[in-house]
Structure formats: structure tokens, C-alpha cells
Design a protein around this motif. Structure first.
Motif, mmCIF file in Angstrom:
data_model
loop_
_atom_site.group_PDB
_atom_site.id
_atom_site.type_symbol
_atom_site.label_atom_id
_atom_site.label_comp_id
_atom_site.label_asym_id
_atom_site.label_seq_id
_atom_site.Cartn_x
_atom_site.Cartn_y
_atom_site.Cartn_z
ATOM 1 N N MET A 1 0.836 -1.192 0.000
ATOM 2 C CA MET A 1 0.000 0.000 0.000
ATOM 3 C C MET A 1 0.877 1.249 0.000
ATOM 4 O O MET A 1 1.786 1.377 0.798
ATOM 5 C CB MET A 1 -0.896 -0.008 1.237
ATOM 6 N N THR A 2 0.584 2.174 -0.893
ATOM 7 C CA THR A 2 1.374 3.399 -0.949
ATOM 8 C C THR A 2 0.905 4.377 0.127
ATOM 9 O O THR A 2 -0.185 4.258 0.676
ATOM 10 C CB THR A 2 1.226 4.067 -2.326
ATOM 11 N N ALA A 3 1.752 5.363 0.387
ATOM 12 C CA ALA A 3 1.392 6.384 1.367
ATOM 13 C C ALA A 3 0.140 7.136 0.935
ATOM 14 O O ALA A 3 -0.690 7.527 1.750
ATOM 15 C CB ALA A 3 2.555 7.351 1.561
ATOM 16 N N ILE A 4 0.001 7.330 -0.366
ATOM 17 C CA ILE A 4 -1.178 8.031 -0.895
ATOM 18 C C ILE A 4 -2.436 7.223 -0.626
ATOM 19 O O ILE A 4 -3.458 7.744 -0.188
ATOM 20 C CB ILE A 4 -1.025 8.303 -2.411
ATOM 21 N N GLU A 5 -2.372 5.896 -0.864
ATOM 22 C CA GLU A 5 -3.532 5.031 -0.619
ATOM 23 C C GLU A 5 -3.884 5.007 0.866
ATOM 24 O O GLU A 5 -5.048 5.033 1.240
ATOM 25 C CB GLU A 5 -3.250 3.613 -1.112
ATOM 26 N N CYS A 6 -2.868 4.971 1.707
ATOM 27 C CA CYS A 6 -3.089 4.991 3.149
ATOM 28 C C CYS A 6 -3.764 6.303 3.559
ATOM 29 O O CYS A 6 -4.698 6.309 4.369
ATOM 30 C CB CYS A 6 -1.773 4.798 3.888
ATOM 31 N N LYS A 7 -3.299 7.394 2.987
ATOM 32 C CA LYS A 7 -3.876 8.699 3.283
ATOM 33 C C LYS A 7 -5.356 8.737 2.908
ATOM 34 O O LYS A 7 -6.169 9.374 3.577
ATOM 35 C CB LYS A 7 -3.107 9.784 2.522
ATOM 36 N N ASP A 8 -5.715 8.025 1.837
ATOM 37 C CA ASP A 8 -7.104 7.994 1.388
ATOM 38 C C ASP A 8 -8.029 7.443 2.470
ATOM 39 O O ASP A 8 -9.174 7.883 2.606
ATOM 40 C CB ASP A 8 -7.245 7.139 0.121
ATOM 41 N N LEU A 9 -7.556 6.459 3.242
ATOM 42 C CA LEU A 9 -8.364 5.886 4.313
ATOM 43 C C LEU A 9 -8.684 6.938 5.372
ATOM 44 O O LEU A 9 -9.812 7.000 5.876
ATOM 45 C CB LEU A 9 -7.636 4.701 4.968
ATOM 46 N N PHE A 10 -7.707 7.759 5.703
ATOM 47 C CA PHE A 10 -7.931 8.815 6.690
ATOM 48 C C PHE A 10 -8.784 9.941 6.107
ATOM 49 O O PHE A 10 -9.586 10.564 6.822
ATOM 50 C CB PHE A 10 -6.588 9.343 7.207
ATOM 51 N N GLU A 11 -8.645 10.191 4.815
ATOM 52 C CA GLU A 11 -9.479 11.210 4.164
ATOM 53 C C GLU A 11 -10.939 10.767 4.115
ATOM 54 O O GLU A 11 -11.853 11.590 4.222
ATOM 55 C CB GLU A 11 -8.954 11.507 2.762
ATOM 56 N N TYR A 12 -11.167 9.472 3.957
ATOM 57 C CA TYR A 12 -12.532 8.933 3.980
ATOM 58 C C TYR A 12 -13.189 9.280 5.321
ATOM 59 O O TYR A 12 -14.314 9.781 5.381
ATOM 60 C CB TYR A 12 -12.498 7.417 3.771
ATOM 61 N N ASP A 13 -12.469 9.019 6.409
ATOM 62 C CA ASP A 13 -13.002 9.312 7.735
ATOM 63 C C ASP A 13 -13.197 10.809 7.941
ATOM 64 O O ASP A 13 -14.185 11.243 8.549
ATOM 65 C CB ASP A 13 -12.066 8.760 8.818
ATOM 66 N N SER A 14 -12.272 11.591 7.445
ATOM 67 C CA SER A 14 -12.387 13.048 7.573
ATOM 68 C C SER A 14 -13.661 13.560 6.910
ATOM 69 O O SER A 14 -14.336 14.461 7.440
ATOM 70 C CB SER A 14 -11.173 13.743 6.950
ATOM 71 N N ALA A 15 -14.003 12.975 5.771
ATOM 72 C CA ALA A 15 -15.215 13.381 5.061
ATOM 73 C C ALA A 15 -16.460 13.055 5.888
ATOM 74 O O ALA A 15 -17.404 13.851 5.949
ATOM 75 C CB ALA A 15 -15.276 12.684 3.704
ATOM 76 N N VAL A 16 -16.454 11.894 6.536
ATOM 77 C CA VAL A 16 -17.596 11.515 7.386
ATOM 78 C C VAL A 16 -17.701 12.448 8.589
ATOM 79 O O VAL A 16 -18.802 12.821 9.016
ATOM 80 C CB VAL A 16 -17.462 10.049 7.849
ATOM 81 N N ARG A 17 -16.553 12.859 9.131
ATOM 82 C CA ARG A 17 -16.554 13.717 10.325
ATOM 83 C C ARG A 17 -17.121 15.110 10.058
ATOM 84 O O ARG A 17 -17.479 15.822 11.014
ATOM 85 C CB ARG A 17 -15.134 13.870 10.880
ATOM 86 N N LYS A 18 -17.224 15.515 8.834
ATOM 87 C CA LYS A 18 -17.786 16.835 8.533
ATOM 88 C C LYS A 18 -19.225 16.926 9.025
ATOM 89 O O LYS A 18 -19.683 17.998 9.447
ATOM 90 C CB LYS A 18 -17.707 17.118 7.024
ATOM 91 N N ASP A 19 -19.949 15.829 8.946
ATOM 92 C CA ASP A 19 -21.337 15.798 9.430
ATOM 93 C C ASP A 19 -21.482 15.061 10.752
ATOM 94 O O ASP A 19 -22.476 15.239 11.459
ATOM 95 C CB ASP A 19 -22.237 15.127 8.387
#
Length: 206
Positions: free
Chosen positions: A1-19
């Protein structure tokens, strides 16, 4: 897994946290094996936390999972690892026992949650807003972390069972229905930690 792909997992959660500012990821380990308890874990991360290499536990080596296990526990705002027993699995079926383990993990967080993200396509009964995420352990950092905590904890438990029941070689197959495991069940019969409802066909055929 690349660092970019790993970052995507945290970005997914960040998007959910907006609401939903406080989210937890929930996943299980051990639905399929012929022996042992089913495990589940729930994890809450604060926004801004990052863990390099975090991924679906099934895509990681045992050594990598063990390393990430400690980092997840160190960086999680809250986490809980829970189980449902072999007896409960045989009594209520594996799906309901998995839901029991998931609910126990969620309840053990000791924090209010705005949204629970649950790996798979079926939801346990939780007292918060929840949604399923199919293949969520490869999409959400919180679910991936829960998958690692559940998997590592269950593997450790199966290694302990291997010491109690050395004739079944649990340390090698972790209770899954491998050729070796099924041969050993046919040779020695079922142990107290085998799921009797999972063995009906095998023992009947045997």
C-alpha cells in the motif's frame, strides 16, 4: 500500500466527520473458523491522527499487523476489543454472535459516538447512527484499525488455545477449516473450543 492510498483511508473518515464529528470503526475477525470465539473491535480516532501503512488486516503480514496493533492503541482516542464465545455462536448462530461481539466492542468504548462505520453489509443493534461500509477495512482508517485489533487479538488467543489443545495445531491455521485442521478433527474428534454447529456435516461425513 502506498502512502497516498493509506492517506485515502484517513481522508474517507475526515469526510464523514464533517457531518458526524465523532466516528468509530467496527470490524470483526473469526466468522469463518471451525473453532474459537469470534472477535470484534471498535476504534475512535481524533481528526489529524495518521498511521503509516494502515490497511485491511487481511492485506498485511502478521509482523506488520503486530506493529500496527501497538500504534493503533497508542494513537486511538478510544478503542475496545470484545468477543462472543463458542457457546454463544452455537446457541444463536455466527451472524448474531458477531453482532454481539460488535455491540460489546462499541459499548466498551465508553464514549458517545455520532456515527458508527461497520464493515460489511449488515448492522448490529447500536444506540447511535450507523451505516455499513462494504469492504470498509480497505476504505476507512477507523474500520481498518478495528480489523487489525480484532485480527491480532484473535490470533493471539488461538495461539494460547494451541497450548491447551496441541493436537489440533491451532497456531498453524487459527481454527480455519484447512485440510490439516479437518484431518485432525476427524482423528481426535471435537474439542470444547470447536463450534459444534460448524462441524455437523464434517463429523457426519467422517
Amino acid at each position: 500500500m502506498t502512502a497516498i492510498e493509506c492517506k485515502d483511508l484517513f481522508e474517507y473518515d475526515s469526510a464523514v466527520r464533517k457531518d458526524h464529528p465523532v466516528i468509530c470503526g467496527i470490524d470483526e475477525a473469526g466468522r469463518g473458523p471451525l473453532a474459537g470465539d469470534v472477535y470484534a473491535a471498535a476504534v475512535i480516532f481524533d481528526e489529524g491522527v495518521f498511521i503509516e501503512g494502515l490497511n485491511d488486516s487481511k492485506k498485511l503480514s502478521e509482523k506488520k499487523r503486530e506493529k500496527l496493533f501497538d500504534e493503533i492503541i497508542a494513537k486511538a482516542r478510544a478503542y475496545c476489543i470484545a468477543t462472543a464465545s463458542v457457546e454463544e455462536i452455537d446457541k444463536v448462530n455466527i451472524l448474531q454472535a458477531t453482532f454481539l461481539a460488535m455491540k460489546r466492542a462499541y459499548d466498551g468504548l465508553g464514549e458517545s459516538v455520532d456515527m458508527a462505520l461497520v464493515d460489511g453489509n449488515r448492522l448490529p443493534a447500536l444506540d447511535c447512527k450507523a451505516e455499513t461500509v462494504v469492504k470498509g477495512d480497505g476504505l476507512s482508517a477507523s474500520i481498518a484499525a478495528a480489523s487489525i485489533l480484532a485480527k491480532v487479538s484473535r490470533d493471539r488467543y488461538m495461539k494460547k488455545l494451541a497450548e491447551e489443545y496441541p493436537q489440533y495445531c491451532f497456531e498453524k491455521h487459527k481454527g480455519y477449516g484447512t485440510k490439516l485442521h479437518t484431518e485432525l478433527i476427524l482423528e481426535h474428534g471435537a474439542s470444547p473450543v470447536h463450534r459444534k454447529t460448524f462441524l455437523k456435516k464434517l463429523l457426519k461425513d467422517g
